[in-house]
Design a protein around this motif. Structure first.
Motif, PDB file in Angstrom:
ATOM      1  N   ASN A  93       0.808  -1.229   0.000  1.00  0.00           N
ATOM      2  CA  ASN A  93       0.000   0.000   0.000  1.00  0.00           C
ATOM      3  C   ASN A  93       0.840   1.277   0.000  1.00  0.00           C
ATOM      4  N   GLY A  94       2.027   1.197  -0.614  1.00  0.00           N
ATOM      5  CA  GLY A  94       2.850   2.393  -0.776  1.00  0.00           C
ATOM      6  C   GLY A  94       4.042   2.492   0.156  1.00  0.00           C
ATOM      7  N   ALA A  95       4.215   1.517   1.049  1.00  0.00           N
ATOM      8  CA  ALA A  95       5.317   1.593   2.020  1.00  0.00           C
ATOM      9  C   ALA A  95       6.671   1.264   1.397  1.00  0.00           C
ATOM     10  N   ARG A  96       6.656   0.592   0.233  1.00  0.00           N
ATOM     11  CA  ARG A  96       7.927   0.225  -0.406  1.00  0.00           C
ATOM     12  C   ARG A  96       7.794   0.381  -1.915  1.00  0.00           C
ATOM     13  N   VAL A  97       8.802   1.022  -2.526  1.00  0.00           N
ATOM     14  CA  VAL A  97       8.744   1.306  -3.959  1.00  0.00           C
ATOM     15  C   VAL A  97      10.080   0.963  -4.610  1.00  0.00           C
ATOM     16  N   THR A  98      10.010   0.194  -5.708  1.00  0.00           N
ATOM     17  CA  THR A  98      11.216  -0.043  -6.499  1.00  0.00           C
ATOM     18  C   THR A  98      10.961   0.432  -7.926  1.00  0.00           C
ATOM     19  N   ASN A  99      12.010   0.937  -8.569  1.00  0.00           N
ATOM     20  CA  ASN A  99      11.849   1.432  -9.944  1.00  0.00           C
ATOM     21  C   ASN A  99      12.074   0.303 -10.948  1.00  0.00           C
ATOM     22  N   ALA A 100      12.028   0.650 -12.233  1.00  0.00           N
ATOM     23  CA  ALA A 100      12.119  -0.358 -13.301  1.00  0.00           C
ATOM     24  C   ALA A 100      13.427  -1.139 -13.270  1.00  0.00           C
ATOM     25  N   ASN A 101      14.472  -0.560 -12.676  1.00  0.00           N
ATOM     26  CA  ASN A 101      15.768  -1.243 -12.588  1.00  0.00           C
ATOM     27  C   ASN A 101      15.883  -2.100 -11.337  1.00  0.00           C
ATOM     28  N   GLY A 102      14.796  -2.155 -10.562  1.00  0.00           N
ATOM     29  CA  GLY A 102      14.837  -2.948  -9.335  1.00  0.00           C
ATOM     30  C   GLY A 102      15.466  -2.239  -8.156  1.00  0.00           C
ATOM     31  N   GLN A 103      15.742  -0.942  -8.312  1.00  0.00           N
ATOM     32  CA  GLN A 103      16.334  -0.184  -7.199  1.00  0.00           C
ATOM     33  C   GLN A 103      15.253   0.236  -6.211  1.00  0.00           C
ATOM     34  N   LEU A 104      15.541   0.099  -4.926  1.00  0.00           N
ATOM     35  CA  LEU A 104      14.630   0.578  -3.890  1.00  0.00           C
ATOM     36  C   LEU A 104      14.722   2.103  -3.849  1.00  0.00           C
ATOM     37  N   ILE A 105      13.597   2.784  -4.125  1.00  0.00           N
ATOM     38  CA  ILE A 105      13.652   4.253  -4.152  1.00  0.00           C
ATOM     39  C   ILE A 105      12.850   4.892  -3.016  1.00  0.00           C
ATOM     40  N   TYR A 106      12.108   4.067  -2.272  1.00  0.00           N
ATOM     41  CA  TYR A 106      11.319   4.625  -1.167  1.00  0.00           C
ATOM     42  C   TYR A 106      10.924   3.485  -0.241  1.00  0.00           C
ATOM     43  N   GLU A 107      11.053   3.710   1.062  1.00  0.00           N
ATOM     44  CA  GLU A 107      10.598   2.703   2.020  1.00  0.00           C
ATOM     45  C   GLU A 107      10.274   3.382   3.351  1.00  0.00           C
ATOM     46  N   ARG A 108       9.130   3.022   3.913  1.00  0.00           N
ATOM     47  CA  ARG A 108       8.729   3.527   5.226  1.00  0.00           C
ATOM     48  C   ARG A 108       8.333   2.329   6.077  1.00  0.00           C
ATOM     49  N   THR A 109       8.839   2.272   7.302  1.00  0.00           N
ATOM     50  CA  THR A 109       8.537   1.132   8.168  1.00  0.00           C
ATOM     51  C   THR A 109       7.907   1.611   9.474  1.00  0.00           C
ATOM     52  N   LEU A 110       7.300   0.679  10.187  1.00  0.00           N
ATOM     53  CA  LEU A 110       6.623   0.986  11.444  1.00  0.00           C
ATOM     54  C   LEU A 110       7.617   0.851  12.599  1.00  0.00           C
ATOM     55  N   ALA A 111       7.812   1.918  13.357  1.00  0.00           N
ATOM     56  CA  ALA A 111       8.755   1.895  14.474  1.00  0.00           C
ATOM     57  C   ALA A 111       8.243   0.975  15.588  1.00  0.00           C
ATOM     58  N   MET A 112       9.152   0.415  16.367  1.00  0.00           N
ATOM     59  CA  MET A 112       8.777  -0.535  17.424  1.00  0.00           C
ATOM     60  C   MET A 112       7.743   0.018  18.416  1.00  0.00           C
ATOM     61  N   PRO A 113       7.853   1.285  18.855  1.00  0.00           N
ATOM     62  CA  PRO A 113       6.812   1.775  19.777  1.00  0.00           C
ATOM     63  C   PRO A 113       5.409   1.712  19.167  1.00  0.00           C
ATOM     64  N   ILE A 114       5.320   1.936  17.852  1.00  0.00           N
ATOM     65  CA  ILE A 114       4.016   1.858  17.176  1.00  0.00           C
ATOM     66  C   ILE A 114       3.562   0.398  17.075  1.00  0.00           C
ATOM     67  N   LEU A 115       4.498  -0.501  16.780  1.00  0.00           N
ATOM     68  CA  LEU A 115       4.148  -1.932  16.717  1.00  0.00           C
ATOM     69  C   LEU A 115       3.624  -2.413  18.068  1.00  0.00           C
ATOM     70  N   LEU A 116       4.225  -1.947  19.149  1.00  0.00           N
ATOM     71  CA  LEU A 116       3.777  -2.339  20.491  1.00  0.00           C
ATOM     72  C   LEU A 116       2.378  -1.801  20.775  1.00  0.00           C
ATOM     73  N   ARG A 117       2.095  -0.581  20.288  1.00  0.00           N
ATOM     74  CA  ARG A 117       0.751  -0.016  20.478  1.00  0.00           C
ATOM     75  C   ARG A 117      -0.289  -0.764  19.650  1.00  0.00           C
ATOM     76  N   ILE A 118       0.105  -1.203  18.454  1.00  0.00           N
ATOM     77  CA  ILE A 118      -0.806  -1.997  17.619  1.00  0.00           C
ATOM     78  C   ILE A 118      -1.106  -3.331  18.313  1.00  0.00           C
ATOM     79  N   GLN A 119      -0.054  -3.955  18.851  1.00  0.00           N
ATOM     80  CA  GLN A 119      -0.227  -5.236  19.564  1.00  0.00           C
ATOM     81  C   GLN A 119      -1.176  -5.056  20.748  1.00  0.00           C
TER      82      GLN A 119
END
Length: 267
Positions: free
Chosen positions: A70-96
């Motif tokens: 859903n947009g958290a990770r993007v690679t271009n036509a050459n397979g290069q990672l050009i964008y990535e956003r991850t969930l920080a541990m404090p947020i993961l703990l709140r989700i849990q």
């Protein structure tokens, strides 16, 4: 009207038929036509890369760009990672914490995912069917999210016969704008990092190509496609889509190669 230089398509309910297949022969024709016209194809989906690699196994060398999770990770036509956003541990703990407190447990499972690994809480291990093993390189059972050391792109939860809007409301109240809560396109709910959606991911692809969003066409069918469809110059929705707006309709549905047929008519 601006020339189309980039075309993005959602997978589930849009490009893929209900049984997750697609017209491979027609896809070859479309890819050849796009190459000849120097138009880039991007897959823009709620699912992770490893699942795409299984579904599109015969087409992984075709130079497609990918907007995944859903947009958290993007690679271009050459397979290069050009964008990535991850969930920080404090947020993961709140989700849990939220899921532990929420009265209705996700009866069809819960997954914390990287691009190829599923981390599954032990209490859900028995319902995470073999399909997860098919679509992830590895499945790791955890007792607590604090055990997860890898960067998590999204958390997916799935209920059977339950009105998910109740969970949406609870998640928005508890987590506020620290995350983005959206549907997956496969009937579940995703929690992704704040300000992450398919439109932002697709803009990364367009920026990387040096083109404007007016030169982009996109195909979708669900709420997680809405931002993307609103952001592009040529938005198309599937017949029977769950969303409405000033979008063109695809002539045939996902079981009749509607996306591929429409691409050939617009280029």
């Amino acid at each position: 009207m601006a020339d189309i230089q980039l075309i993005a398509t959602d997978l589930d309910g849009t490009f893929l038929s209900d049984d997750k297949s697609f017209d491979k022969a027609l896809f070859h024709v479309v890819l050849e036509t796009l190459k000849n016209k120097n138009i880039q194809l991007a897959i823009a989906t709620g699912v992770h890369q490893e699942r795409i690699n299984v579904l599109l196994a015969d087409f992984l060398n075709e130079g497609m760009a990918y907007v995944t999770n859903n947009g958290a990770r993007v690679t271009n036509a050459n397979g290069q990672l050009i964008y990535e956003r991850t969930l920080a541990m404090p947020i993961l703990l709140r989700i849990q914490q939220l899921l532990t407190a929420f009265p209705v447990k996700p009866s069809r499972g819960l997954v914390y995912s990287t691009d190829d690994t599923a981390y599954i809480p032990r209490e859900y291990a028995h319902i995470m069917l073999q399909s997860h093993r098919r679509y992830f390189k590895q499945v790791i059972i955890v007792d607590d999210v604090s055990e997860i050391k890898a960067p998590i792109l999204k958390v997916t939860m799935n209920w059977q016969n339950f009105d998910e809007t109740q969970f949406y409301d609870a998640a928005r109240q508890t987590l506020g704008d620290t995350v983005h809560v959206t549907e997956t396109g496969t009937g579940a709910i995703d929690i992704v990092p704040a300000d992450v959606n398919k439109a932002i991911g697709l803009k990364m692809v367009a920026d990387n190509m040096g083109i404007g969003m007016a030169n982009v066409a996109a195909f979708g069918d669900g709420a997680n496609d809405l931002e993307m469809l609103t952001a592009v110059g040529r938005p198309f929705i599937m017949p029977g889509a769950s969303i409405t707006g000033p979008f063109s309709k695809v002539t045939a549905d996902n079981n009749n190669a509607g996306v591929l047929k429409t691409i050939l008519t617009i280029i």
